[in-house]
Design a protein around this motif. Sequence first.
Motif, mmCIF file in Angstrom:
data_model
loop_
_atom_site.group_PDB
_atom_site.id
_atom_site.type_symbol
_atom_site.label_atom_id
_atom_site.label_comp_id
_atom_site.label_asym_id
_atom_site.label_seq_id
_atom_site.Cartn_x
_atom_site.Cartn_y
_atom_site.Cartn_z
ATOM 1 N N ARG A 1 27.843 -12.897 -5.041
ATOM 2 C CA ARG A 1 27.414 -11.526 -5.293
ATOM 3 C C ARG A 1 27.706 -11.137 -6.740
ATOM 4 N N LEU A 2 26.723 -10.486 -7.360
ATOM 5 C CA LEU A 2 26.880 -9.903 -8.685
ATOM 6 C C LEU A 2 26.598 -8.412 -8.574
ATOM 7 N N SER A 3 27.534 -7.595 -9.052
ATOM 8 C CA SER A 3 27.352 -6.142 -9.065
ATOM 9 C C SER A 3 27.488 -5.646 -10.500
ATOM 10 N N LEU A 4 26.569 -4.768 -10.898
ATOM 11 C CA LEU A 4 26.593 -4.167 -12.227
ATOM 12 C C LEU A 4 26.589 -2.653 -12.073
ATOM 13 N N LEU A 5 27.552 -1.998 -12.713
ATOM 14 C CA LEU A 5 27.648 -0.543 -12.679
ATOM 15 C C LEU A 5 27.457 0.006 -14.086
ATOM 16 N N TRP A 6 26.394 0.800 -14.255
ATOM 17 C CA TRP A 6 26.095 1.418 -15.547
ATOM 18 C C TRP A 6 26.302 2.910 -15.428
ATOM 19 N N PHE B 1 24.310 4.038 -12.180
ATOM 20 C CA PHE B 1 23.404 3.112 -11.519
ATOM 21 C C PHE B 1 24.207 1.881 -11.109
ATOM 22 N N LEU B 2 24.089 1.506 -9.844
ATOM 23 C CA LEU B 2 24.789 0.329 -9.321
ATOM 24 C C LEU B 2 23.763 -0.651 -8.779
ATOM 25 N N LEU B 3 23.709 -1.824 -9.370
ATOM 26 C CA LEU B 3 22.820 -2.892 -8.913
ATOM 27 C C LEU B 3 23.658 -3.989 -8.288
ATOM 28 N N LYS B 4 23.304 -4.366 -7.072
ATOM 29 C CA LYS B 4 24.000 -5.450 -6.366
ATOM 30 C C LYS B 4 22.981 -6.503 -5.970
ATOM 31 N N VAL B 5 23.243 -7.750 -6.312
ATOM 32 C CA VAL B 5 22.393 -8.874 -5.933
ATOM 33 C C VAL B 5 23.270 -9.889 -5.212
ATOM 34 N N GLU B 6 22.826 -10.334 -4.039
ATOM 35 C CA GLU B 6 23.671 -11.228 -3.231
ATOM 36 C C GLU B 6 22.824 -12.305 -2.565
ATOM 37 N N HIS B 7 23.412 -13.493 -2.474
ATOM 38 C CA HIS B 7 22.786 -14.615 -1.765
ATOM 39 C C HIS B 7 23.828 -15.237 -0.854
ATOM 40 N N ASP B 8 23.478 -15.416 0.413
ATOM 41 C CA ASP B 8 24.387 -15.994 1.402
ATOM 42 C C ASP B 8 23.711 -17.175 2.089
ATOM 43 N N PHE C 1 21.646 -27.622 15.092
ATOM 44 C CA PHE C 1 22.041 -27.036 13.823
ATOM 45 C C PHE C 1 21.482 -25.626 13.720
ATOM 46 N N SER C 2 22.051 -24.877 12.808
ATOM 47 C CA SER C 2 21.564 -23.553 12.453
ATOM 48 C C SER C 2 21.720 -23.398 10.950
ATOM 49 N N HIS C 3 20.590 -23.262 10.244
ATOM 50 C CA HIS C 3 20.592 -23.124 8.795
ATOM 51 C C HIS C 3 20.055 -21.737 8.440
ATOM 52 N N ASN C 4 20.844 -20.967 7.688
ATOM 53 C CA ASN C 4 20.511 -19.574 7.401
ATOM 54 C C ASN C 4 20.647 -19.279 5.913
ATOM 55 N N GLU C 5 19.688 -18.532 5.379
ATOM 56 C CA GLU C 5 19.757 -18.035 4.011
ATOM 57 C C GLU C 5 19.375 -16.560 4.011
ATOM 58 N N VAL C 6 20.197 -15.741 3.346
ATOM 59 C CA VAL C 6 19.979 -14.304 3.266
ATOM 60 C C VAL C 6 20.027 -13.889 1.805
ATOM 61 N N ASP C 7 19.055 -13.055 1.401
ATOM 62 C CA ASP C 7 19.036 -12.499 0.054
ATOM 63 C C ASP C 7 18.955 -10.982 0.142
ATOM 64 N N ASN C 8 19.665 -10.325 -0.775
ATOM 65 C CA ASN C 8 19.671 -8.871 -0.812
ATOM 66 C C ASN C 8 19.745 -8.391 -2.249
ATOM 67 N N ALA C 9 18.988 -7.351 -2.541
ATOM 68 C CA ALA C 9 19.108 -6.642 -3.812
ATOM 69 C C ALA C 9 19.113 -5.152 -3.498
ATOM 70 N N THR C 10 20.145 -4.462 -3.978
ATOM 71 C CA THR C 10 20.294 -3.033 -3.716
ATOM 72 C C THR C 10 20.525 -2.304 -5.026
ATOM 73 N N LEU C 11 19.735 -1.269 -5.262
ATOM 74 C CA LEU C 11 19.907 -0.426 -6.440
ATOM 75 C C LEU C 11 20.229 0.986 -5.969
ATOM 76 N N THR C 12 21.416 1.456 -6.329
ATOM 77 C CA THR C 12 21.859 2.802 -5.976
ATOM 78 C C THR C 12 21.998 3.617 -7.258
ATOM 79 N N ALA C 13 21.331 4.765 -7.285
ATOM 80 C CA ALA C 13 21.386 5.642 -8.453
ATOM 81 C C ALA C 13 21.849 7.023 -8.026
#
Length: 798
Positions: A232-237, A245-252, A305-317
């Motif tokens: 996860r990468l979060s940027l707060l401006w 402004f808070l941008l969060k990008v995450e990959h699981d 087996f169980s293979h899972n990939e999740v992506d999220n991008a959230t922008l909060t202003a």
Amino acid sequence: MKKMGNTKFFALSACTLAITNASAQTQSNTEEMNQQSALEVIQVTAQKRSADAQKTPISLNVLGAEDLKEKGIEKIDDLQYSVPNLHMTESGISTQIYIRGIGTGNNQGFEQSVGQYIDGIHYGRQQLLRMPFLDLERVEVLKGPQSILFGKNSVAGALNLSSAKPTQDFNAHFDASYQPEFGATELNGMISGGLTETLSARIAVRDYQEDGYIENTTKQRDETEREEQAYRLSLLWEPSEDMNFLLKVEHDEFDGEGRQIEIIQDDPNLDTGLRYSQYLGLFGYPEGIADSELNYIRQADDDEFSHNEVDNATLTANFMLNDYTLTSITGLVSYEFTEECDCDYVAAPVFNVDINESYDQFSQELRIVSPLSDTFDWIGGFYYQKSETDFNDRIKVPLNSILPLANPALAPIADTSAGRNYTLDSTMWSAFFQGNYHINDNLTLTLGARYTDEKKDGHREINIRELAGSTIAGGDIVEDPTAAILYDVGFAIQNEQSPLSPQGHNLTSSRDETAFTPLVSVQYKLDENIMAYVSATTGFKAGGFDARANNVDSWEFEEEEATSYEWGVKSTLLNNTLEVNLAVYRTEYDNLQISQFDGTLGFNVGNAKETIVQGMEVDGRWLVMDTDAGTLTMNYAVAYLDHEFKDFKNGNCYNRQEPDGDIGPGGIQLCDFTGKSGQYTPKFTGNIGFDYFKSISFLGFEYFRANLGLYHASKQNVHPNLDPLYNIDSYTKVDARIALEAENWSIALFGKNLTDEEVLTYAGNAPLSGSSFGTNTFYGFVDRPATVGLQIQYDFAE
């Protein structure tokens, strides 16, 4: 599997001794206790603005970052042992979560009754409940319908998760843990700090590896072997005091090999006297079921087996407009998963299932929050969400399947598959408002409402194909009644209606629903430390389309509605050292959405006409001692639950149950569950925890901390069709942790389930065991046995 050994006993004894000694010291420190400090105030965002949990008029439980670490909570299903009236489990084909006995069963066409929200974004699909936790600031469990501020997806309650935010001050964190019993290692890292005077960043990563705790004697390996990574990468401006402004990008990614499933009971065919295991032996697979006891040992031959990939991008202003706050939350969520399930759950070639699903969601919320006022303050907003779901699975019968040996009429189905494709497109918008009118300093009236409009387009298609290719099988298969019944698509043939074409069944429908859900609440302050409230609210969950049934008659299900009443008291007593909170509730559900096993290979969806859930919850904290001898804090929670189906005459019968209900799909008589309690509805659940903290000087360490936690659940049914054989007994789990801490680092020894309870979290009938072999055979999901581990962490800050 190994039972509790000396190391586990030592961990439990050490923590128990530490807590006991600390409690004994309280008897000789009366004068010091009179001067002790107060409990720390817990801030929550359950009502979309930061507020004291003790002043929030709903029943809720809160766990902060330290709680999650000390309790070893890695994902949502770990929460259930810290929060009464919360239950979660995996089944063979889905993930389920319940609050106060209300949840969502086996069906990918369902939305969750318990909404999961991460940083304001709705994570509503079942598979997303399996996501690991990463760098969380707080978890809030809100009980009862949360329809006004959270939406239609929270008819039973909501999980409100908040990620840790970037900081201007530089700090970094690393922790690692190891559990030798399961070969489990977990690594977490975080670094946060300012890049400029207005821009800060936070990076968090997680890696988890585990060998598993179920022994598969067929494959000679432990299962489920887990491998998880999250980034996860979060940027707060913060360009000014009036906006940020808070941008969060995450990959699981979270993958598993094998399953924590085993055959736990194998009762014989009433006519032949043979068990399923004996049938398998007759057909050349004597080790297909080597044992049928709950003992952490299974037999399974297919690759799982169980293979899972999740992506999220959230922008909060956030924008400040003359003391009003305008918030915009824009979210993108997508995931893909692929699974292979040895869904006969035995070490013999019967059938298996492959599953894959993709999901894409866009959401936009605009919210205005007024400043707090002595007379009137409010929250209002607009929400929009669009999503697309594509779900596919195939029931595969291999060429060497034993089914034709059991029934020669099934010979045509060898080397074929029944493939299902299900799609669902949803577009939804809603508007909401909640206002607080402060009649005087002590009395507040809250009124709220939400209007929701949603359109859904659903499609389900099933085709019987050759296993090795895409060619649709000929009519000799789909027109064979026995073969069609096995695939569970043959109700039309059974009733001598028009036979299915070689193209299988093909269903397409649309729904357009609207709902208005109001709320009224009254809060009264008896004094500065005691608040009483009473509320009445409504909930709504849209209807939809059945993704899991294999017959054409189980397709569309109706919307679910709830009316809830709650009376509560929140109090802080003894100079702010003791919290006592009480909630008494009653919720009436109309058309509760139910999914139950059809006895063959599918799950049918329906609506229980009337269900009533009522009970009482008590929780709080107590600062028992805060003196030179140390600080001892206790937290406690207990819940009583009364769940009853008042009108449920269309339930799917459990195996060997005498039908006595309505007529269901295909003219099959169903069973009447009126008067019974549902799945995961123990009368009593509760937990109590102790946290002892003391300054020391030992080998460079400055602090000693000990934690002890106990969780208890009374008997409950864990079978989707409420088979009375699986009213499991009550159990009590014990967790403990002792730690030595320095200014920047710590080392801890922890133990989980130190009482080594065998907790069955789900039980079901082994598919085809009853319909094809006449036995009464069950599989079960079992939770982890006792384990101990070592944890270290290091913190660095300027």
